[in-house]
Enzyme design. Structure first.
Site, PDB file in Angstrom:
ATOM      1  N   ASP A 123      31.553 -16.262-179.115  1.00 10.20           N
ATOM      2  CA  ASP A 123      31.019 -15.265-178.182  1.00 10.20           C
ATOM      3  C   ASP A 123      29.593 -14.905-178.611  1.00 10.20           C
ATOM      4  O   ASP A 123      29.372 -14.506-179.753  1.00 10.20           O
ATOM      5  CB  ASP A 123      31.908 -14.015-178.211  1.00 10.20           C
ATOM      6  CG  ASP A 123      31.625 -13.065-177.061  1.00 10.20           C
ATOM      7  OD1 ASP A 123      30.450 -12.954-176.648  1.00 10.20           O
ATOM      8  OD2 ASP A 123      32.571 -12.419-176.585  1.00 10.20           O
ATOM      9  N   PHE A 196      34.793 -26.052-171.504  1.00 12.45           N
ATOM     10  CA  PHE A 196      33.817 -24.971-171.548  1.00 12.45           C
ATOM     11  C   PHE A 196      32.405 -25.539-171.600  1.00 12.45           C
ATOM     12  O   PHE A 196      31.502 -25.084-170.882  1.00 12.45           O
ATOM     13  CB  PHE A 196      34.075 -24.093-172.788  1.00 12.45           C
ATOM     14  CG  PHE A 196      33.075 -22.997-172.981  1.00 12.45           C
ATOM     15  CD1 PHE A 196      33.252 -21.761-172.402  1.00 12.45           C
ATOM     16  CD2 PHE A 196      31.930 -23.204-173.744  1.00 12.45           C
ATOM     17  CE1 PHE A 196      32.318 -20.744-172.576  1.00 12.45           C
ATOM     18  CE2 PHE A 196      30.992 -22.205-173.927  1.00 12.45           C
ATOM     19  CZ  PHE A 196      31.192 -20.973-173.339  1.00 12.45           C
TER      20      PHE A 196
END
Length: 215
Positions: A123, A196
């Site tokens: 993140d 992703f």
């Protein structure tokens, strides 16, 4: 008046998320968690922090059977999916831990024991007030480096350009690490492309790899 000593507030590098579990995932958790979970004392060569749904981790472990992999992930659907992949692929060299990676590092990973640490697409915590939650910051990098054996590699990847530059500066500033390249690393063949990453590439966000070696 008197004051009460309070324990220091623990800043986590992740935000707990809930996700829906399929029947397959429930089955994997029920049948396979005990069989494939990390047990303190297990030897580990490669630690992956934040393995997501586990596809890339399973592929790397399958291609590298001589080394023992440990995937750390706190998102339950990801843990369940990786358990299924381990069982489906018969991967005897991959284990899973559903805990905070830095708690595990401090308690269960000996200093100088790891051949590699993988931190792929963590993140980025883009807001400045959240930067303290980033995984690649000096104090956390120091712990990761301590757990690496001499010559061990800290391999990071991100699709966030700002975080990539911050990673490069942070890793370059650590006195115990040396960059294998002058700047960002060329994309290594051993790191699989994940769903992703494909989405990021489609959105025009290339991946940046960094590979630093412990002196």
């Amino acid at each position: 008046m008197f004051t009460v000593d309070r324990p220091p507030r623990i800043v986590r590098t992740y935000h707990p998320r809930r996700g829906r579990l399929s029947g397959r995932h429930h089955d994997a958790l029920d049948r396979l968690a005990e069989r494939y979970s990390f047990v303190p004392g297990d030897a580990v060569d490669v630690l992956e922090i934040g393995s997501g749904m586990g596809e890339a981790t399973a592929r790397m472990a399958a291609a590298d059977p001589g080394r023992r992999y440990l995937a750390v992930e706190v998102h339950t659907p990801g843990v369940a999916n990786l358990l299924h992949l381990i069982d489906e692929g018969g991967l005897s060299n991959l284990r899973v831990a559903a805990v905070d990676a830095f708690d595990l590092l401090r308690a269960d990973i000996p200093a100088g024991s790891l051949a590699a640490v993988h931190v792929f697409f963590p993140d980025p915590w883009p807001k400045a007030r959240h930067h303290k939650r980033r995984l690649i910051v000096p104090e956390r990098v120091a712990l990761l480096r301590e757990r690496l054996r001499p010559g061990g590699v800290l391999h990071c990847a991100t699709d966030d350009a700002g975080y990539a530059q911050a990673m490069l500066e942070t890793l370059a500033a650590d006195p115990g690490l040396v960059n294998r390249y002058q700047g960002f690393a060329p994309r290594p063949e051993h790191r699989p492309v994940t769903k992703f990453e494909r989405r990021a590439m489609s959105a025009g966000r290339p991946a940046f790899d960094l590979m630093f070696e412990k002196r």
